[in-house]
Design a protein around this motif. Structure first.
Motif, PDB file in Angstrom:
ATOM      1  N   UNK A  79       0.403  -0.998  -0.102  1.00 12.27           N
ATOM      2  CA  UNK A  79       0.183   0.034   0.117  1.00 12.27           C
ATOM      3  C   UNK A  79       0.768   1.219   0.177  1.00 12.27           C
ATOM      4  N   UNK A  80       2.349   1.200   0.462  1.00 13.78           N
ATOM      5  CA  UNK A  80       3.229   2.631   0.338  1.00 13.78           C
ATOM      6  C   UNK A  80       4.208   2.609  -0.982  1.00 13.78           C
ATOM      7  N   UNK A  81       3.688   1.579  -1.423  1.00 18.00           N
ATOM      8  CA  UNK A  81       4.485   1.570  -3.080  1.00 18.00           C
ATOM      9  C   UNK A  81       3.924   3.280  -3.183  1.00 18.00           C
ATOM     10  N   UNK A  82       4.989   3.713  -4.440  1.00 13.92           N
ATOM     11  CA  UNK A  82       3.793   4.454  -5.703  1.00 13.92           C
ATOM     12  C   UNK A  82       2.997   4.113  -5.963  1.00 13.92           C
ATOM     13  N   UNK A  83       1.737   4.605  -6.785  1.00 14.76           N
ATOM     14  CA  UNK A  83       0.866   3.887  -7.405  1.00 14.76           C
ATOM     15  C   UNK A  83       1.508   3.465  -8.389  1.00 14.76           C
ATOM     16  N   UNK A  84       2.004   4.047  -9.409  1.00 14.01           N
ATOM     17  CA  UNK A  84       2.961   2.549 -10.498  1.00 14.01           C
ATOM     18  C   UNK A  84       3.019   2.040 -10.332  1.00 14.01           C
ATOM     19  N   UNK A  85       4.542   1.551  -9.767  1.00 16.63           N
ATOM     20  CA  UNK A  85       5.029   0.664  -8.756  1.00 16.63           C
ATOM     21  C   UNK A  85       4.109  -0.459  -8.225  1.00 16.63           C
ATOM     22  N   UNK A  86       3.348  -0.265  -7.703  1.00 18.47           N
ATOM     23  CA  UNK A  86       2.379  -1.177  -6.758  1.00 18.47           C
ATOM     24  C   UNK A  86       1.082  -1.292  -7.408  1.00 18.47           C
ATOM     25  N   UNK A  87       0.706  -0.742  -8.904  1.00 18.77           N
ATOM     26  CA  UNK A  87       0.205  -1.468 -10.503  1.00 18.77           C
ATOM     27  C   UNK A  87       0.504  -2.468 -10.643  1.00 18.77           C
ATOM     28  N   UNK A  88       1.822  -1.961 -10.640  1.00 17.85           N
ATOM     29  CA  UNK A  88       2.686  -3.153 -11.761  1.00 17.85           C
ATOM     30  C   UNK A  88       2.776  -4.289 -11.322  1.00 17.85           C
ATOM     31  N   UNK A  89       3.538  -4.032  -9.882  1.00 17.43           N
ATOM     32  CA  UNK A  89       2.815  -5.877  -8.900  1.00 17.43           C
ATOM     33  C   UNK A  89       1.475  -6.070  -8.648  1.00 17.43           C
ATOM     34  N   UNK A  90       0.632  -5.398  -8.036  1.00 21.08           N
ATOM     35  CA  UNK A  90      -0.206  -5.728  -8.113  1.00 21.08           C
ATOM     36  C   UNK A  90      -1.391  -6.989 -10.131  1.00 21.08           C
ATOM     37  N   UNK A  91      -1.050  -5.955 -10.407  1.00 17.15           N
ATOM     38  CA  UNK A  91      -1.305  -6.979 -11.912  1.00 17.15           C
ATOM     39  C   UNK A  91      -0.447  -7.383 -12.381  1.00 17.15           C
ATOM     40  N   UNK A  92       1.092  -7.993 -12.009  1.00 26.44           N
ATOM     41  CA  UNK A  92       1.746  -8.709 -12.251  1.00 26.44           C
ATOM     42  C   UNK A  92       1.053  -9.822 -11.584  1.00 26.44           C
ATOM     43  N   UNK A  93       0.788  -9.761 -10.157  1.00 26.70           N
ATOM     44  CA  UNK A  93       0.270 -10.983  -9.409  1.00 26.70           C
ATOM     45  C   UNK A  93      -0.814 -11.364  -9.468  1.00 26.70           C
ATOM     46  N   UNK A  94      -1.825 -10.869 -10.038  1.00 28.69           N
ATOM     47  CA  UNK A  94      -3.097 -10.743 -10.143  1.00 28.69           C
ATOM     48  C   UNK A  94      -3.829 -11.252 -11.079  1.00 28.69           C
ATOM     49  N   UNK A  95      -2.790 -10.483 -12.116  1.00 29.54           N
ATOM     50  CA  UNK A  95      -3.471 -10.269 -13.570  1.00 29.54           C
ATOM     51  C   UNK A  95      -2.539 -11.237 -14.420  1.00 29.54           C
ATOM     52  N   UNK A  96      -1.563 -11.494 -14.210  1.00 29.50           N
ATOM     53  CA  UNK A  96      -0.838 -12.675 -14.655  1.00 29.50           C
ATOM     54  C   UNK A  96      -0.287 -12.326 -15.949  1.00 29.50           C
ATOM     55  N   UNK A  97      -0.649 -11.023 -16.445  1.00 23.64           N
ATOM     56  CA  UNK A  97      -0.008 -10.620 -17.587  1.00 23.64           C
ATOM     57  C   UNK A  97       1.327 -10.682 -18.027  1.00 23.64           C
ATOM     58  N   UNK A  98       1.209 -10.605 -19.124  1.00 24.19           N
ATOM     59  CA  UNK A  98       3.398 -10.984 -19.247  1.00 24.19           C
ATOM     60  C   UNK A  98       3.336  -9.335 -19.319  1.00 24.19           C
ATOM     61  N   UNK A  99       4.664  -9.001 -19.367  1.00 25.45           N
ATOM     62  CA  UNK A  99       5.543  -8.148 -19.640  1.00 25.45           C
ATOM     63  C   UNK A  99       4.716  -7.234 -20.373  1.00 25.45           C
ATOM     64  N   UNK A 100       4.545  -7.819 -21.887  1.00 21.85           N
ATOM     65  CA  UNK A 100       4.203  -6.424 -23.179  1.00 21.85           C
ATOM     66  C   UNK A 100       2.332  -6.661 -22.610  1.00 21.85           C
ATOM     67  N   UNK A 101       1.587  -7.156 -22.308  1.00 19.36           N
ATOM     68  CA  UNK A 101       0.526  -6.906 -22.039  1.00 19.36           C
ATOM     69  C   UNK A 101       0.444  -5.550 -20.695  1.00 19.36           C
TER      70      UNK A 101
END
Lengths: 289, 181
Positions: free
Chosen positions: B128-150
């Motif tokens: 929660x304390x991460x800057x939003x863009x980093x938090x977003x990248x982390x969450x999307x990577x772990x929850x959405x399971x998207x590739x880096x390109x996606x």
């Protein structure tokens, strides 16, 4: 070391994944999925009926040509729909189980009836002009179909305008209602939800939310740059549940700060505030009379 | 082929053709990742539920807007947009890049960290304390399971930028979670 620490982080993160949406929310979404399917089926059937009308028109044309008839009979105008809506100033009653898409459902039910007037009458008198070419006849059938669709669209927008005018007149008669905000036209009459006996609410595509009591506009809320603006009918008291827009400190009972959010509970007795997107979360208490 | 082996896109297509069982399977698969994404992005539980509801209403009412490929990317794009709009409506100023993360770790004593429960709580707060863009990248990577390109397409940045954001996010988390690792 780096891999181990990242693996540990991943493991800890997986352990955080406990929260889930509520069962009620799951049920609500599933019901919406069922309704969405039903709507698609009706739209498909509507499209099928429209195609059936067109096919029938073309078939009648072919029959006429084969029978040596030379001019297309003109389809009957659909002029009953606007009259029906204009005469029906009160919104249609909704059952307690009506969904937010109930209004769209009721419109969909009306459509096949409206389209019946487009079928060419086979009993039209034989014209006296020379025989038409088949290609020209087919184009004529398509043109008339397009024309009928335009008429339907015009009828719908006319109906909406007339309903808004009826509502406007109902409020113009009272001088103290000068502050009532009437939704600007044109706007889509979207979700009409029955909130309580005598009360109906709607939200336009532009985000204007309006509440009606016995067909009279009693409250309207719309977005402005600095937040939300609302006007209330004199003598009514609207009790809001939650608010998610501009706040002032004197409205707070208590607040909880997170890293990136501020969640506050409103004081009891604060009036005129409610969630802007979810009409089914609102509780209203408007005195009658 | 079992339902677990059927792709998200195939389930969605089956639902659109009238198969409610396909919708049930798809929803069961995606409900928690989408909900957690909204929750961990920084919304209160009640707001996350509202956004989750709105997300599915958009999916159900505008399914024609889906191009048939990459359903998860489409769903998480909708979720992200709804979340961003919700922050704007609430006039919430996004925490800027200079987040003071020291206070978060300091709130947990060494003694308490021995209990795994606090480490779990700590990582939640650290994310929660991460800057939003980093938090977003982390969450999307772990929850959405998207590739880096996606991920890059979803966040409208290049692949290298996504990699940087993920790397910075992990480094920040390692710093905050040092006592738990």
């Amino acid at each position: 070391m780096s891999d181990q620490s990242e693996q540990r982080l991943e493991q800890l993160y997986r352990q955080t994944r406990r929260e889930q949406p509520s069962a009620i929310l799951d049920q609500h979404i599933r019901q919406a999925a069922v309704r969405a399917l039903a709507r698609r089926r009706r739209t498909w059937l509507l499209g099928l009926s429209s195609v059936a009308v067109l096919v029938l028109s073309v078939s009648v044309v072919l029959d006429l040509l084969w029978d040596d008839m030379t001019t297309l009979p003109r389809p009957e105008r659909v002029d009953t729909f606007p009259d029906r809506i204009a005469n029906d100033a009160s919104p249609r009653p909704f059952s307690e189980l009506e969904s937010v898409n109930g209004y769209e459902d009721s419109i969909a039910r009306q459509v096949p009836e409206r389209l019946n007037g487009l079928v060419p009458s086979p009993s039209s008198p034989a014209p006296e002009e020379p025989r038409s070419r088949f290609a020209a006849s087919r184009e004529e059938a398509a043109r008339q179909y397009r024309e009928s669709q335009s008429e339907l669209a015009l009828a719908e927008s006319t109906a909406l305008h007339e309903k808004a005018q009826v509502l406007k007149k109902a409020t113009e008669s009272r001088p103290e209602d000068a502050d009532i905000v009437i939704p600007e036209l044109p706007y889509k009459l979207g979700q009409l939800v029955r909130l309580a006996a005598g009360l109906q609410g709607e939200q336009s595509e532009s985000g204007v939310i309006s509440l009606y009591l016995d067909n009279k506009l009693i409250l309207s809320v719309r977005s402005v740059i600095e937040g939300h603006q609302f006007k209330a009918w004199q003598g009514s008291e609207v009790i809001g549940v939650k608010v998610s827009w501009v706040l002032t400190p004197d409205m707070f009972e208590q607040c909880q700060a997170g890293p990136v959010y501020l969640a506050c509970e409103l004081k009891a007795g604060v009036t005129g505030y409610f969630e802007s997107d979810r009409l089914d979360h609102i509780a209203w208490d408007v005195p009658h009379g | 082929m079992t339902q677990e082996e059927i792709s998200d896109e195939a389930l969605f297509a089956a639902y659109r053709k009238g198969d409610m069982a396909a919708f049930d399977a798809l929803y069961a698969r995606l409900r928690q990742p989408l909900y957690l994404y909204l929750l961990r992005r920084g919304h209160a539980e009640s707001v996350a539920e509202d956004l989750f509801h709105d997300l599915w209403m958009k999916v159900l009412n505008h399914s024609a807007g889906f191009d048939g490929e990459h359903l998860r990317a489409w769903l998480f794009t909708i979720a992200r947009n709804l979340s961003t709009d919700a922050f704007r409506r609430a006039h919430i100023r996004v925490v800027d890049e200079q987040t003071d993360t020291a206070n978060i770790a300091g709130a947990f004593s060494a003694q308490r960290i021995e209990e795994n429960r606090d480490c779990v709580e700590l990582i939640k707060r650290s994310i929660a304390a991460l800057p939003l863009e980093q938090r977003d990248a982390f969450l999307l990577r772990h929850e959405a399971g998207l590739s880096l390109l996606q991920l890059g397409e979803l966040m409208a940045v290049g692949r290298e930028t996504i990699k940087s954001r993920l790397r910075y996010a992990m480094n920040q988390l390692k710093t905050l979670m040092a006592d738990c690792l």
